[in-house]
Motif scaffolding. Structure first.
Motif, PDB file in Angstrom:
ATOM      1  N   PHE A 415      26.417   5.931  14.764  1.00  0.00           N
ATOM      2  CA  PHE A 415      26.515   4.501  14.429  1.00  0.00           C
ATOM      3  C   PHE A 415      26.893   3.696  15.670  1.00  0.00           C
ATOM      4  O   PHE A 415      27.636   4.172  16.534  1.00  0.00           O
ATOM      5  CB  PHE A 415      27.563   4.267  13.354  1.00  0.00           C
ATOM      6  N   GLU A 419      27.733  -1.439  13.537  1.00  0.00           N
ATOM      7  CA  GLU A 419      27.529  -0.794  12.231  1.00  0.00           C
ATOM      8  C   GLU A 419      28.857  -0.298  11.653  1.00  0.00           C
ATOM      9  O   GLU A 419      29.093  -0.411  10.440  1.00  0.00           O
ATOM     10  CB  GLU A 419      26.547   0.371  12.378  1.00  0.00           C
ATOM     11  N   ASN A 422      30.782  -3.371  10.431  1.00  0.00           N
ATOM     12  CA  ASN A 422      30.200  -3.873   9.181  1.00  0.00           C
ATOM     13  C   ASN A 422      30.561  -2.978   7.993  1.00  0.00           C
ATOM     14  O   ASN A 422      30.838  -3.470   6.891  1.00  0.00           O
ATOM     15  CB  ASN A 422      28.680  -3.982   9.314  1.00  0.00           C
TER      16      ASN A 422
END
Length: 518
Positions: A415, A419, A422
């Motif tokens: 990731f 990401e 989030n």
């Protein structure tokens, strides 16, 4: 009469403010519910009250001779004690008084220089204290409260080192109630308690004559036992008279009134700003524009609290599992001795099952046996094909000095940082929270980090051991929705019927399997 007064309290961790100029008075007999979202500072407030944490500003003033009993999320038991010995520590001050009294008796017979009048006066005071606190029937009192919270079924001679997390919580709570302090500070006391013992604790608190402050995300429980709510939000502490339902009514009403006043003020600000912009350069209207500007400058502007990030839980599905999930044949689980009679059951694809029953009877042990984390004492466990399991453990093994971002990154190294951020934001963590070390997060925030990892790992089976412990009301409601929508198989340990009854189609009570007396 004020038992405790907090004056102008401010505190934070780094650049993360927790409280800003908070004042608080606790009166004799008040039953207070301390509520707020995960990470707002409820447990921090308790730690400051008990001097476990020193505030950056302000002070806490206790009335003289007030005995405070505190049960927090991370309380521990002294190693090497039996349950009975741990409970007897509730009366340590009485044992100390008895030792002093016996010492005075011995001195009276051996010390010719002893002031006999002073010694007799002191012995009288000590004897009155022992009699007043029922010192000579301590074991009977221990048995009564231990039985009410289910400890007699475990065995009071059992070593505390051999207890499960739920059993340890029961011992700590029992010890605290036996101490009968002038004020109880309870941080999530129903976590790990069985439904039966939650009912007993509810009755106890309803008739409790002294003051208490209660942190709980079990809203039906809290709603019935408190008569005041203190709401922690945006670094402030706001007092509401009544139970949780009354708080919700008044809070929503005040919120609507504030939003309405804010809307009217914003319209007035726009009108005045437009007038100033159009007229300040015109000689004929410049004075009127200045007058409007002065009005704008003096205006006490209404500010709305920033919206809290709302958690969004959506479990990722892996490929479909085989029809068989788990099948057991004469399965016996336990550690040194059996916890169950031989079990024969089958779990098939799509079933959603809640495991209930008293603590210490093997719910967690069964989950770990199914997952292969511990070996059964006897019998067999057959698992189906293509199982991708998401497992939420009841207890965090350790607090880490990693930040939330780094902790999740270790699980998902592919990731990007965006990401990861989030993903953590979607479970309801703010920027400051997700950048903090896990070791300084509240129990609810830590649970959200662990849930984040499960949510982003494709699964077709979820094994969840008390996932609602420490979660705030918004997170619990969202988790409930996500589990209802989940298309895979669910095996859930939970003590809150309000949470699991809409999720599962079957409830298995382990009390029907146990080898112990319930």
């Amino acid at each position: 009469m004020s038992i405790c007064t907090v004056e102008h309290l401010s505190h934070g961790f780094g650049d993360r403010g927790i409280f800003d100029d908070v004042s608080f008075r606790l009166l004799k007999g008040e039953h207070v519910g301390l509520i707020g979202a995960n990470g707002e500072g409820k447990s921090t407030f308790m730690s400051i009250l008990t001097s476990k944490l020193q505030p950056e500003e302000g002070r806490v003033i206790w009335s003289s001779k007030v005995r405070v009993g505190y049960l927090d999320q991370h309380s521990t038991l002294e190693k090497g004690l039996t349950i009975r010995q741990a409970l007897q520590r509730a009366y340590q001050y009485l044992f100390d008084d008895e030792a002093e009294m016996l010492g005075l008796y011995e001195a009276m017979s051996s010390d010719p220089n002893l002031d006999m009048d002073s010694a007799l006066e002191r012995i009288g005071i000590l004897q009155d204290t022992l009699d007043h606190h029922d010192f000579y029937i301590i074991d009977k009192k221990i048995d009564e409260v231990a039985s009410a919270l289910g400890l007699n079924a475990i065995g009071l001679e059992k070593d505390v080192d051999q207890l499960s997390g739920g059993q340890r919580s029961k011992v700590l709570l029992t010890k605290l109630l036996l101490e009968k302090p002038d004020i109880l500070l309870l941080d999530e006391p129903t976590n790990y308690l069985d439904e039966e013992h939650i009912v007993w604790l509810k009755r106890y608190l309803l008739t409790y004559e002294n003051a208490f402050i209660l942190i709980s995300h079990d809203m039906p429980f809290l709603n019935e036992v408190v008569n005041l709510i203190y709401h922690v939000e945006n670094r402030k502490l706001t007092r509401y008279v009544g139970n949780y339902d009354e708080f919700l009514r008044v809070y929503e009403q005040n919120k609507r009134l504030l939003e309405s006043a804010y809307g009217r003020q914003q319209s007035e600000i726009s009108r005045l700003e437009d007038f100033v912009a159009r007229n300040k350069a015109n000689v004929a209207t410049a004075n009127m524009a200045k007058s409007r500007q002065k009005k704008l400058d003096k205006m006490d502007r209404i500010e709305l609290a920033p919206e809290k990030p709302q958690p969004v839980f959506n479990f990722k599905m892996s490929r479909t599992s085989g029809k068989l999930i788990v099948e057991t044949n004469d399965l016996v689980i336990g550690y040194e001795s059996p916890l169950t009679r031989p079990l024969k059951f089958t779990i098939e694809r799509g079933q959603k099952i809640a495991l209930t029953g008293a603590n210490g009877l093997g719910k967690t042990t069964l989950l770990k046996s199914i997952l292969g984390l511990i070996e059964p004492l006897d019998g067999k466990i057959e698992k189906g094909e293509y199982l991708f399991i998401g497992y939420f453990e009841q207890e965090q093994k350790k607090n880490t000095n990693l930040t939330c971002i780094d902790d999740v990154w270790q699980t998902f190294p592919s990731f990007s940082q965006l990401e990861i951020r989030n993903a953590l934001a979607k479970v309801g963590l703010t920027r400051q929270q997700l950048e903090s070390k896990i070791s300084v997060l509240s129990g609810g925030e830590q649970a959200k980090v662990r849930l984040c990892k499960i949510l982003h790992t494709p699964s077709n089976v979820l094994v969840l051991d008390e996932p609602t412990n420490h979660l705030d009301i918004d997170a619990k409601e969202e988790l409930k929705r996500a589990l209802i929508d989940y298309k895979g198989t669910v095996l859930l340990v939970c003590h809150e019927p309000e949470f699991y009854q809409d999720i599962v189609s079957e409830v298995w009570n382990v009390e029907s399997w146990t080898t112990k007396i319930v």
